[in-house]
Design a protein around this motif. Sequence first.
Motif, PDB file in Angstrom:
ATOM      1  N   GLY A 141       0.790  -1.221   0.000  1.00 50.39           N
ATOM      2  CA  GLY A 141       0.000   0.000   0.000  1.00 50.39           C
ATOM      3  C   GLY A 141       0.825   1.276   0.000  1.00 50.39           C
ATOM      4  O   GLY A 141       2.006   1.287   0.350  1.00 50.39           O
ATOM      5  N   PRO A 142       0.195   2.394  -0.353  1.00 46.65           N
ATOM      6  CA  PRO A 142       0.911   3.669  -0.482  1.00 46.65           C
ATOM      7  C   PRO A 142       1.452   4.212   0.825  1.00 46.65           C
ATOM      8  O   PRO A 142       2.526   4.824   0.836  1.00 46.65           O
ATOM      9  CB  PRO A 142      -0.150   4.603  -1.080  1.00 46.65           C
ATOM     10  N   TYR A 143       0.727   3.995   1.936  1.00 50.96           N
ATOM     11  CA  TYR A 143       1.234   4.524   3.205  1.00 50.96           C
ATOM     12  C   TYR A 143       2.516   3.812   3.608  1.00 50.96           C
ATOM     13  O   TYR A 143       3.502   4.449   4.015  1.00 50.96           O
ATOM     14  CB  TYR A 143       0.181   4.396   4.312  1.00 50.96           C
ATOM     15  N   THR A 144       2.546   2.500   3.486  1.00 52.71           N
ATOM     16  CA  THR A 144       3.748   1.746   3.837  1.00 52.71           C
ATOM     17  C   THR A 144       4.887   2.047   2.872  1.00 52.71           C
ATOM     18  O   THR A 144       6.048   2.177   3.291  1.00 52.71           O
ATOM     19  CB  THR A 144       3.430   0.242   3.871  1.00 52.71           C
ATOM     20  N   MET A 145       4.583   2.164   1.591  1.00 52.66           N
ATOM     21  CA  MET A 145       5.617   2.535   0.621  1.00 52.66           C
ATOM     22  C   MET A 145       6.249   3.876   0.996  1.00 52.66           C
ATOM     23  O   MET A 145       7.470   4.047   0.914  1.00 52.66           O
ATOM     24  CB  MET A 145       5.024   2.609  -0.782  1.00 52.66           C
ATOM     25  N   MET A 146       5.410   4.815   1.410  1.00 50.23           N
ATOM     26  CA  MET A 146       5.911   6.128   1.806  1.00 50.23           C
ATOM     27  C   MET A 146       6.721   6.037   3.095  1.00 50.23           C
ATOM     28  O   MET A 146       7.839   6.549   3.187  1.00 50.23           O
ATOM     29  CB  MET A 146       4.722   7.088   1.984  1.00 50.23           C
ATOM     30  N   ALA A 178      -7.571  -7.780 -15.168  1.00 48.91           N
ATOM     31  CA  ALA A 178      -7.090  -9.134 -15.468  1.00 48.91           C
ATOM     32  C   ALA A 178      -8.006 -10.211 -14.899  1.00 48.91           C
ATOM     33  O   ALA A 178      -7.884 -11.381 -15.271  1.00 48.91           O
ATOM     34  CB  ALA A 178      -5.674  -9.312 -14.934  1.00 48.91           C
ATOM     35  N   GLY A 179      -8.905  -9.821 -13.982  1.00 44.16           N
ATOM     36  CA  GLY A 179      -9.848 -10.787 -13.430  1.00 44.16           C
ATOM     37  C   GLY A 179      -9.728 -11.048 -11.947  1.00 44.16           C
ATOM     38  O   GLY A 179     -10.474 -11.874 -11.400  1.00 44.16           O
ATOM     39  N   ALA A 180      -8.823 -10.366 -11.260  1.00 48.92           N
ATOM     40  CA  ALA A 180      -8.688 -10.558  -9.819  1.00 48.92           C
ATOM     41  C   ALA A 180      -9.924 -10.003  -9.114  1.00 48.92           C
ATOM     42  O   ALA A 180     -10.305  -8.858  -9.330  1.00 48.92           O
ATOM     43  CB  ALA A 180      -7.429  -9.867  -9.305  1.00 48.92           C
ATOM     44  N   LYS A 181     -10.529 -10.815  -8.260  1.00 52.22           N
ATOM     45  CA  LYS A 181     -11.738 -10.402  -7.555  1.00 52.22           C
ATOM     46  C   LYS A 181     -11.500 -10.115  -6.082  1.00 52.22           C
ATOM     47  O   LYS A 181     -12.323  -9.482  -5.427  1.00 52.22           O
ATOM     48  CB  LYS A 181     -12.813 -11.473  -7.719  1.00 52.22           C
ATOM     49  N   ILE A 182     -10.384 -10.610  -5.562  1.00 48.53           N
ATOM     50  CA  ILE A 182      -9.995 -10.321  -4.182  1.00 48.53           C
ATOM     51  C   ILE A 182      -8.620  -9.674  -4.221  1.00 48.53           C
ATOM     52  O   ILE A 182      -7.669 -10.255  -4.755  1.00 48.53           O
ATOM     53  CB  ILE A 182      -9.946 -11.603  -3.325  1.00 48.53           C
ATOM     54  N   ILE A 183      -8.523  -8.468  -3.693  1.00 48.63           N
ATOM     55  CA  ILE A 183      -7.258  -7.731  -3.745  1.00 48.63           C
ATOM     56  C   ILE A 183      -6.883  -7.282  -2.342  1.00 48.63           C
ATOM     57  O   ILE A 183      -7.688  -6.673  -1.631  1.00 48.63           O
ATOM     58  CB  ILE A 183      -7.350  -6.529  -4.698  1.00 48.63           C
ATOM     59  N   GLN A 184      -5.666  -7.600  -1.959  1.00 49.87           N
ATOM     60  CA  GLN A 184      -5.152  -7.261  -0.632  1.00 49.87           C
ATOM     61  C   GLN A 184      -4.135  -6.133  -0.755  1.00 49.87           C
ATOM     62  O   GLN A 184      -3.199  -6.216  -1.546  1.00 49.87           O
ATOM     63  CB  GLN A 184      -4.503  -8.488  -0.011  1.00 49.87           C
ATOM     64  N   ILE A 185      -4.334  -5.096   0.024  1.00 43.30           N
ATOM     65  CA  ILE A 185      -3.412  -3.963   0.049  1.00 43.30           C
ATOM     66  C   ILE A 185      -2.676  -4.009   1.386  1.00 43.30           C
ATOM     67  O   ILE A 185      -3.274  -3.815   2.446  1.00 43.30           O
ATOM     68  CB  ILE A 185      -4.174  -2.635  -0.129  1.00 43.30           C
ATOM     69  N   GLU A 199      -5.518  11.992   8.779  1.00 41.68           N
ATOM     70  CA  GLU A 199      -4.989  13.120   8.020  1.00 41.68           C
ATOM     71  C   GLU A 199      -4.868  12.801   6.533  1.00 41.68           C
ATOM     72  O   GLU A 199      -5.169  13.632   5.686  1.00 41.68           O
ATOM     73  CB  GLU A 199      -3.633  13.547   8.571  1.00 41.68           C
ATOM     74  N   PHE A 200      -4.385  11.562   6.222  1.00 43.82           N
ATOM     75  CA  PHE A 200      -4.258  11.247   4.798  1.00 43.82           C
ATOM     76  C   PHE A 200      -4.197   9.767   4.458  1.00 43.82           C
ATOM     77  O   PHE A 200      -4.424   9.383   3.312  1.00 43.82           O
ATOM     78  CB  PHE A 200      -3.037  11.956   4.182  1.00 43.82           C
ATOM     79  N   ALA A 201      -3.920   8.879   5.409  1.00 42.57           N
ATOM     80  CA  ALA A 201      -3.855   7.449   5.090  1.00 42.57           C
ATOM     81  C   ALA A 201      -5.205   6.934   4.618  1.00 42.57           C
ATOM     82  O   ALA A 201      -5.292   6.112   3.696  1.00 42.57           O
ATOM     83  CB  ALA A 201      -3.369   6.651   6.292  1.00 42.57           C
ATOM     84  N   ARG A 202      -6.277   7.402   5.239  1.00 42.13           N
ATOM     85  CA  ARG A 202      -7.621   7.001   4.823  1.00 42.13           C
ATOM     86  C   ARG A 202      -7.908   7.476   3.403  1.00 42.13           C
ATOM     87  O   ARG A 202      -8.489   6.756   2.590  1.00 42.13           O
ATOM     88  CB  ARG A 202      -8.647   7.565   5.807  1.00 42.13           C
ATOM     89  N   ASP A 203      -7.495   8.706   3.088  1.00 43.16           N
ATOM     90  CA  ASP A 203      -7.704   9.229   1.732  1.00 43.16           C
ATOM     91  C   ASP A 203      -6.917   8.418   0.710  1.00 43.16           C
ATOM     92  O   ASP A 203      -7.390   8.173  -0.407  1.00 43.16           O
ATOM     93  CB  ASP A 203      -7.281  10.699   1.664  1.00 43.16           C
ATOM     94  N   MET A 205      -6.149   5.240   0.909  1.00 48.72           N
ATOM     95  CA  MET A 205      -6.842   3.970   0.691  1.00 48.72           C
ATOM     96  C   MET A 205      -8.092   4.174  -0.167  1.00 48.72           C
ATOM     97  O   MET A 205      -8.426   3.321  -1.001  1.00 48.72           O
ATOM     98  CB  MET A 205      -7.210   3.331   2.022  1.00 48.72           C
ATOM     99  N   ARG A 206      -8.755   5.293   0.013  1.00 50.68           N
ATOM    100  CA  ARG A 206      -9.938   5.573  -0.805  1.00 50.68           C
ATOM    101  C   ARG A 206      -9.544   5.682  -2.284  1.00 50.68           C
ATOM    102  O   ARG A 206     -10.261   5.198  -3.166  1.00 50.68           O
ATOM    103  CB  ARG A 206     -10.615   6.859  -0.337  1.00 50.68           C
ATOM    104  N   ILE A 207      -8.434   6.319  -2.546  1.00 52.45           N
ATOM    105  CA  ILE A 207      -7.940   6.405  -3.926  1.00 52.45           C
ATOM    106  C   ILE A 207      -7.703   5.007  -4.484  1.00 52.45           C
ATOM    107  O   ILE A 207      -8.020   4.719  -5.641  1.00 52.45           O
ATOM    108  CB  ILE A 207      -6.637   7.238  -3.982  1.00 52.45           C
ATOM    109  N   MET A 208      -7.185   4.119  -3.667  1.00 50.42           N
ATOM    110  CA  MET A 208      -6.837   2.773  -4.109  1.00 50.42           C
ATOM    111  C   MET A 208      -8.062   1.921  -4.427  1.00 50.42           C
ATOM    112  O   MET A 208      -7.998   1.044  -5.302  1.00 50.42           O
ATOM    113  CB  MET A 208      -6.014   2.073  -3.025  1.00 50.42           C
ATOM    114  N   THR A 209      -9.176   2.143  -3.735  1.00 46.04           N
ATOM    115  CA  THR A 209     -10.291   1.200  -3.816  1.00 46.04           C
ATOM    116  C   THR A 209     -11.570   1.758  -4.433  1.00 46.04           C
ATOM    117  O   THR A 209     -12.466   0.983  -4.791  1.00 46.04           O
ATOM    118  CB  THR A 209     -10.648   0.685  -2.405  1.00 46.04           C
TER     119      THR A 209
END
Length: 333
Positions: A141-146, A178-185, A199-203, A205-209
């Motif tokens: 996920g983006p928060y952990t990458m950051m 590609a057909g993935a129906k279950i995605i884990q972030i 402040e921004f982690a929730r935002d 995740m919203r972008i991601m999903t």
Amino acid sequence: MREKLFELGLDVPILPTTAVGSYPKPEKLERARLRFLKGEIEEEDLRPLEEKATREWIEIQEEVGLDIFVDGEMYRGDMTAYFARKLEGFEMSGLVRSYGNRYYRKPIIKGDIDWAASATVDYWSFAQDLTDKPVKGVVTGPYTMMDWSFNEYYADRKEACLALAKNLRKEVEALVEAGAKIIQIDEPALSARPEELSEFARDAMRIMTKNLDAYFITHICYGAFEFIYPQMLELPVDNFDLEMSNSDLNLTKLFEKEPFTKDISFGVIDVHNHVVEDEKTTEARLERALQVLPPEKIWVDPDCGLKTRKKKEAIEKLKRLVSAARDTRNKLE
């Protein structure tokens, strides 16, 4: 959230069993990966070994009896560095100590982050073609990458995180297409700075999903959950995959005070030691889950990835969690 799974065409049992993501790599593949990092072989030289190992772990998951598979991440080293190497805007540092005697090359954000091509679809498709069981797509996920990178470009942590979210969203879109129906972030760092959740982690995740036709899981481990619960339930995901057994199921006490409102992948296997739990232990952990959560909301899995365990240990631990889920399922019927 079972209704969403059915809408996606997935018929899963009560207490479905799964794994978090990684499995132990064969020694031959590990040696080849070291040679690749030293520049002695090319990336395409790794592919036959990665495919062989992926095929083997799909077969093991079939034999063990998991309900929802993972590809095993035979093509990845560190969960952050792997994606950093696939995104534009990153460079790699020297070795940085992670924990214990484990080291990784910490990414450095040096410029505009840009997604050029998928890092996971090819391997996910390969794994999914080997089984009729659903295979989870897994993205760091983006928060952990950051949080696990040095930022030498963006103005602050928020700007870096949201830039990562906008680009990693493209990886998620590619998996859905590609057909993935279950995605884990995967967001193990989510409790690092609790104030950043709202402040921004929730935002991020919203972008991601947002507006994507998939069932979303977020995996959080090594977490000081008491600092982010119940606020973390505001994250726009369907399922939280949480490390439970390594902390003696202490999080369930929080659930008694503030009900858990999402699905949960409940870790009944401690991946941080070499001991294979006996059936009594795993069933007791699952029984504790059922004291605070309805069975239709519970998935059963290890605390985290199994890549640090020996192959035999990993297989035996998977067998224990499948056995615990099956026996408990029978008692509920």
